[in-house]
Design a protein around this motif. Structure first.
Motif, PDB file in Angstrom:
ATOM      1  N   LEU A   1       0.951  -1.314   0.100  1.00 23.40           N
ATOM      2  CA  LEU A   1      -0.029   0.051   0.048  1.00 23.40           C
ATOM      3  C   LEU A   1       0.874   1.194  -0.053  1.00 23.40           C
ATOM      4  CD1 LEU A   1      -2.872   1.093   0.221  1.00 23.40           C
ATOM      5  CD2 LEU A   1      -2.739   1.143   2.523  1.00 23.40           C
ATOM      6  N   TYR A   2       1.945   1.280   0.797  1.00 26.57           N
ATOM      7  CA  TYR A   2       3.017   2.357   0.739  1.00 26.57           C
ATOM      8  C   TYR A   2       3.474   2.622  -0.726  1.00 26.57           C
ATOM      9  CZ  TYR A   2       7.524   4.653   1.102  1.00 26.57           C
ATOM     10  OH  TYR A   2       8.215   5.716   0.897  1.00 26.57           O
ATOM     11  N   VAL A   3       3.731   1.575  -1.550  1.00 25.68           N
ATOM     12  CA  VAL A   3       4.506   1.748  -2.695  1.00 25.68           C
ATOM     13  C   VAL A   3       3.341   2.224  -3.809  1.00 25.68           C
ATOM     14  CG1 VAL A   3       5.287   0.512  -4.690  1.00 25.68           C
ATOM     15  CG2 VAL A   3       6.158   0.289  -2.573  1.00 25.68           C
ATOM     16  N   LYS A   4       1.932   1.740  -3.499  1.00 23.51           N
ATOM     17  CA  LYS A   4       0.879   2.117  -4.259  1.00 23.51           C
ATOM     18  C   LYS A   4       0.489   3.710  -3.989  1.00 23.51           C
ATOM     19  CE  LYS A   4      -3.459   0.223  -5.730  1.00 23.51           C
ATOM     20  NZ  LYS A   4      -4.419  -0.960  -5.628  1.00 23.51           N
TER      21      LYS A   4
ATOM     22  N   GLU B   1      -1.010  -4.068  -7.423  1.00 19.18           N
ATOM     23  CA  GLU B   1      -0.105  -3.100  -7.870  1.00 19.18           C
ATOM     24  C   GLU B   1      -1.085  -1.865  -8.532  1.00 19.18           C
ATOM     25  OE1 GLU B   1       2.956  -4.373 -10.619  1.00 19.18           O
ATOM     26  OE2 GLU B   1       3.972  -4.914  -9.043  1.00 19.18           O
ATOM     27  N   GLY B   2      -0.647  -0.701  -8.063  1.00 16.58           N
ATOM     28  CA  GLY B   2      -1.249   0.424  -8.967  1.00 16.58           C
ATOM     29  C   GLY B   2      -0.974   0.665 -10.308  1.00 16.58           C
ATOM     30  N   ASP B   3      -2.060   1.303 -11.020  1.00 15.07           N
ATOM     31  CA  ASP B   3      -1.863   1.423 -12.372  1.00 15.07           C
ATOM     32  C   ASP B   3      -1.444   3.265 -12.406  1.00 15.07           C
ATOM     33  OD1 ASP B   3      -1.765   2.155 -15.133  1.00 15.07           O
ATOM     34  OD2 ASP B   3      -4.043   1.527 -15.440  1.00 15.07           O
ATOM     35  N   ASN B   4      -0.336   3.543 -12.709  1.00 19.60           N
ATOM     36  CA  ASN B   4      -0.031   4.912 -12.771  1.00 19.60           C
ATOM     37  C   ASN B   4      -0.756   5.753 -13.838  1.00 19.60           C
ATOM     38  OD1 ASN B   4       1.591   4.277 -14.855  1.00 19.60           O
ATOM     39  ND2 ASN B   4       3.523   4.908 -13.962  1.00 19.60           N
ATOM     40  N   THR B   5      -1.662   4.931 -14.864  1.00 16.91           N
ATOM     41  CA  THR B   5      -1.967   5.830 -15.635  1.00 16.91           C
ATOM     42  C   THR B   5      -3.752   5.906 -15.423  1.00 16.91           C
ATOM     43  OG1 THR B   5      -2.869   3.876 -16.907  1.00 16.91           O
ATOM     44  CG2 THR B   5      -0.732   4.908 -17.529  1.00 16.91           C
ATOM     45  N   ALA B   6      -4.115   5.297 -14.280  1.00 17.84           N
ATOM     46  CA  ALA B   6      -5.357   5.511 -13.635  1.00 17.84           C
ATOM     47  C   ALA B   6      -5.872   6.966 -13.491  1.00 17.84           C
ATOM     48  CB  ALA B   6      -5.596   4.679 -12.491  1.00 17.84           C
TER      49      ALA B   6
ATOM     50  N   ARG C   1     -10.501   5.186  -5.219  1.00 18.61           N
ATOM     51  CA  ARG C   1     -11.308   4.057  -5.081  1.00 18.61           C
ATOM     52  C   ARG C   1     -10.346   2.723  -4.601  1.00 18.61           C
ATOM     53  NH1 ARG C   1     -12.160   0.166  -8.059  1.00 18.61           N
ATOM     54  NH2 ARG C   1     -11.828   1.086 -10.069  1.00 18.61           N
ATOM     55  N   GLU C   2      -9.272   2.675  -5.523  1.00 18.17           N
ATOM     56  CA  GLU C   2      -8.215   1.632  -4.969  1.00 18.17           C
ATOM     57  C   GLU C   2      -7.453   2.067  -3.612  1.00 18.17           C
ATOM     58  OE1 GLU C   2      -5.416   0.835  -8.383  1.00 18.17           O
ATOM     59  OE2 GLU C   2      -7.193   0.472  -9.714  1.00 18.17           O
TER      60      GLU C   2
ATOM     61  N   HIS D   1       0.662   9.217  -5.634  1.00 15.07           N
ATOM     62  CA  HIS D   1       1.030  10.568  -5.367  1.00 15.07           C
ATOM     63  C   HIS D   1       1.787  11.364  -6.297  1.00 15.07           C
ATOM     64  CE1 HIS D   1       3.400  13.822  -3.069  1.00 15.07           C
ATOM     65  NE2 HIS D   1       4.476  13.314  -3.602  1.00 15.07           N
ATOM     66  N   TRP D   2       2.828  10.396  -7.044  1.00 17.09           N
ATOM     67  CA  TRP D   2       3.525  10.927  -8.155  1.00 17.09           C
ATOM     68  C   TRP D   2       2.863  11.175  -9.302  1.00 17.09           C
ATOM     69  CZ3 TRP D   2       7.355   6.653  -7.116  1.00 17.09           C
ATOM     70  CH2 TRP D   2       8.324   7.103  -6.112  1.00 17.09           C
ATOM     71  N   ASN D   3       1.578  10.413  -9.743  1.00 18.52           N
ATOM     72  CA  ASN D   3       1.240  10.328 -10.955  1.00 18.52           C
ATOM     73  C   ASN D   3      -0.435  10.841 -11.072  1.00 18.52           C
ATOM     74  OD1 ASN D   3       3.300   9.315 -12.752  1.00 18.52           O
ATOM     75  ND2 ASN D   3       3.195   7.718 -11.146  1.00 18.52           N
ATOM     76  N   VAL D   4      -0.921  11.326  -9.972  1.00 17.82           N
ATOM     77  CA  VAL D   4      -2.281  11.811 -10.069  1.00 17.82           C
ATOM     78  C   VAL D   4      -2.412  13.074 -10.849  1.00 17.82           C
ATOM     79  CG1 VAL D   4      -2.073  13.048  -7.833  1.00 17.82           C
ATOM     80  CG2 VAL D   4      -4.266  12.166  -8.708  1.00 17.82           C
TER      81      VAL D   4
END
Length: 156
Positions: free
Chosen positions: A29-32, A92-97, A104-105, A37-40
């Motif tokens: 969760l920390y990494v996601k 894992e998170g999708d940085n293009t979301a 939501r994630e 944070h970087w990609n929003v």
């Protein structure tokens, strides 16, 4: 030297294994959260960028506390991506979301860690492991509050 803290070796092992899952979920969760944070992007960029930073900063402190509790119980804490990948249930998170999907994630991730923490309580109670109970009670409160705050962003 043998550990003699009033818990059996098996109790300490069971709790350390559960805490390892909490650690893996928390680290994932920390990494996601850092990724998001970087990609929003979008109209809520500033609010989400700051909120995600607060959340990953809080998680960084928690990671150390969880790992140190595992060590105090006499076990090694997982510390590699491969170990975390085997133990985590956080995707894992999708940085293009889009921002809505990210929020939501993040709610789902916070709730997942709270559930993982709760799973340990029967073993903790049986062992009379108050320090782990205290640690996880704080973790659950933090994750539930964070999920509530994030969830409020999704209300229309």
């Amino acid at each position: 030297m043998k550990i003699n803290i009033g818990m059996s070796d098996e109790q300490r092992k069971t709790i350390a294994e559960g805490l390892s899952r909490v650690l893996a979920d928390s680290y994932s969760l920390y990494v996601k959260t850092h990724n998001y944070h970087w990609n929003v992007t979008g109209p809520m960029f500033n609010a989400l960028h700051g909120m995600f930073e607060e959340q990953y900063t809080e998680l960084a402190t928690a990671l150390d506390e969880i790992a140190e509790r595992i060590r105090a119980l006499g076990h090694l804490a997982p510390g590699s991506f491969s170990e975390f990948a085997k133990l985590t249930t956080i995707k894992e998170g999708d940085n293009t979301a889009d921002a809505h999907t990210m929020v939501r994630e993040m709610v789902e991730g916070q709730e997942t860690v709270a559930r993982t923490c709760r799973e340990l309580f029967p073993a903790i109670e049986e062992a009379g492991d108050q320090p782990t109970a205290d640690l996880l009670t704080v973790r659950i409160q933090t994750h539930e509050k964070t999920a509530w705050m994030l969830r409020s962003l999704l209300d229309k």
